[in-house]
Design a protein around this motif. Structure first.
Motif: not given
Length: 449
Positions: A132, A136, A217-223, A226, A231
């Motif tokens: 992460y 970022r 939130t970032w993890c939930s958008e990573e394949s 997620k 979430m």
């Protein structure tokens, strides 16, 4: 009936009852790459032999007028009865309309997916946190990135101050969560963590909580993550209550307190620290922005200062007369205007000590360094300076459409207001200062034709 000799060739045109001896006698006919011997007991079962002598059990049948052939295994690894049982199973599957090759591929894909899921579920919060930060980092400033590293630091590092007598740094508030599996980052785990951090260090824990929510939130958008991260794991009422609401800070210098504060700052033993604190009040910048000021950021000719802005990247503000007098009097030790007295190539690292001493001497306990930035904004209200001017000097984002898209204030227009602010603050503080009269206005060089 006598057993045929081993060197006698088998008749490959007719099915035969497979035995170990038969398979041993099987040989590939000269001139061919491979040949097949059919089993008389299990329809579809074959023994394939290649030109180099390799032998394996094979299932062969027709599906939708196409020949389906699937290797069962090496004759040395499979028993004949096991090969026949596998051939019968494949025959039954085909009778149901299923292609054995498709079924086998689906089984392999399911096995690979299960293995991949097991790997993903073994990922810890610490593993994902490192990725992460790497992802970022290009979007963050240096200070913001360093703050995130500090939130997850292990602690235990020997230092001389800031440890409340322990002599070692404390672990960051997020460090207890790093060893958890990402799939185990559940509401109950975060609530237990929040309860502990809320008791030990509520304000810092609240910051860590906000950063944790952004991380989830970032993890939930990573394949890769997620499917295994929850979430809303950090958004429960118990977690929110553990940290409470952030109170509004109101520490600010009143107009009547300016004489005492300036006198106390002038009495500080460090000219660099005294100049830093006065400049911070007179330009309203953020603490870190001014600490990082370099000599190359000062344009004496056009009387401007370039501030490294965390919002816009950088902004230009006027170099007012009194501020320039303060800065020009400082020794040029290194690239930084407010050079560290200890480290050769660094700037001041902790101006809090001098600020505390000055406020104590002036009887203004509770005033913080950020309170000077708040004071700049508050004191401009006495002069009815346009809010957009003050926001541009301080580095606040425009709050109205006209400010965002239509109002452009060049440096010379800002200077009119900023010098007025500085002169008024110095007057209220009782600081006697006569701005030097310029012998000639800064003019651009004439264009050569």
């Amino acid at each position: 009936m006598a057993r045929p000799p081993r060197n006698q060739a088998l008749d490959l045109s007719e099915p035969i009852d497979l035995t170990a001896g038969v398979i041993e006698r099987l040989a590939c006919p000269p001139g061919k790459q491979q040949a097949f011997l059919r089993d008389s007991k299990a329809p579809g079962l074959r023994v394939r032999v290649t030109a180099n002598g390799a032998k394996s059990f094979v299932f062969e049948a027709k599906l939708d007028r196409q020949t389906i052939r699937r290797t069962i295994g090496d004759v040395r690894a499979w028993r004949i009865d096991a090969a026949r049982a596998e051939a019968f199973r494949l025959r039954v599957a085909m009778d149901g309309g299923d292609d054995p090759r498709v079924l086998a591929r689906q089984r392999e894909e399911a096995k690979a997916a299960a293995a991949m899921q097991a790997v993903k579920e073994a990922v810890t919060v610490g593993d994902a946190w490192k990725l992460y930060l790497q992802a970022r980092k290009p979007k963050w400033g240096v200070r913001h990135y360093a703050d995130h590293e500090k939130l997850a630091q292990e602690g235990g590092k020997a230092v001389t101050r800031g440890t409340r007598g322990t002599g070692k740094t404390k672990p960051g508030p997020l460090h207890p969560l790093l060893s958890l599996k990402l799939s185990d980052l559940t509401p109950s785990e975060i609530e237990a963590w929040a309860a502990q951090q809320g008791q030990e260090r509520q304000t810092y824990g609240r910051l860590a909580w906000r950063c944790l929510k952004a991380f989830i939130t970032w993890c939930s958008e990573e394949s890769d993550y997620k499917a295994i991260v929850m979430m809303d794991a950090a958004k429960t009422r118990k977690t929110r209550d553990a940290f409470g609401k952030a109170g509004k800070k109101k520490d600010v210098l009143l107009k009547e307190q300016l004489p005492a504060w300036f006198a106390a700052v002038h009495a500080l033993p460090s000219p660099t620290l005294a100049a830093y604190l006065q400049t911070l009040l007179l330009i309203g910048s953020r603490r870190g922005e001014l600490l990082a000021l370099r000599w190359t950021d000062i344009d004496e000719r056009w009387r401007g200062i370039t501030i490294r802005d965390k919002v816009e990247g950088e902004r230009q503000i006027p170099l007012t007369p009194y501020v320039w007098q303060l800065l020009s009097a400082l020794p040029r030790v290194n690239q930084y205007v407010f050079a560290s007295p200890v480290k050769e190539k660094a700037h001041l690292s902790d101006p809090n000590g001098g600020m505390t001493d000055a406020c104590t001497a002036a009887g203004l306990e509770g005033l913080t360094i950020h309170g000077l930035r708040r004071s700049f904004k508050s004191l401009t209200e006495w002069l009815e300076i346009p809010a957009g001017v003050v926001a541009q000097i301080m580095g606040h984002k425009p709050s109205a459409t006209a400010e965002k898209h239509y109002t452009v204030r060049p440096l010379d227009l800002l200077r009119v207001h900023h010098e007025r602010i500085e002169a008024w603050i110095l007057e209220q503080a009782g600081v006697k200062f006569a701005p030097p009269r310029a012998t000639a206005e800064a003019q651009p060089e004439p264009t050569k034709i």
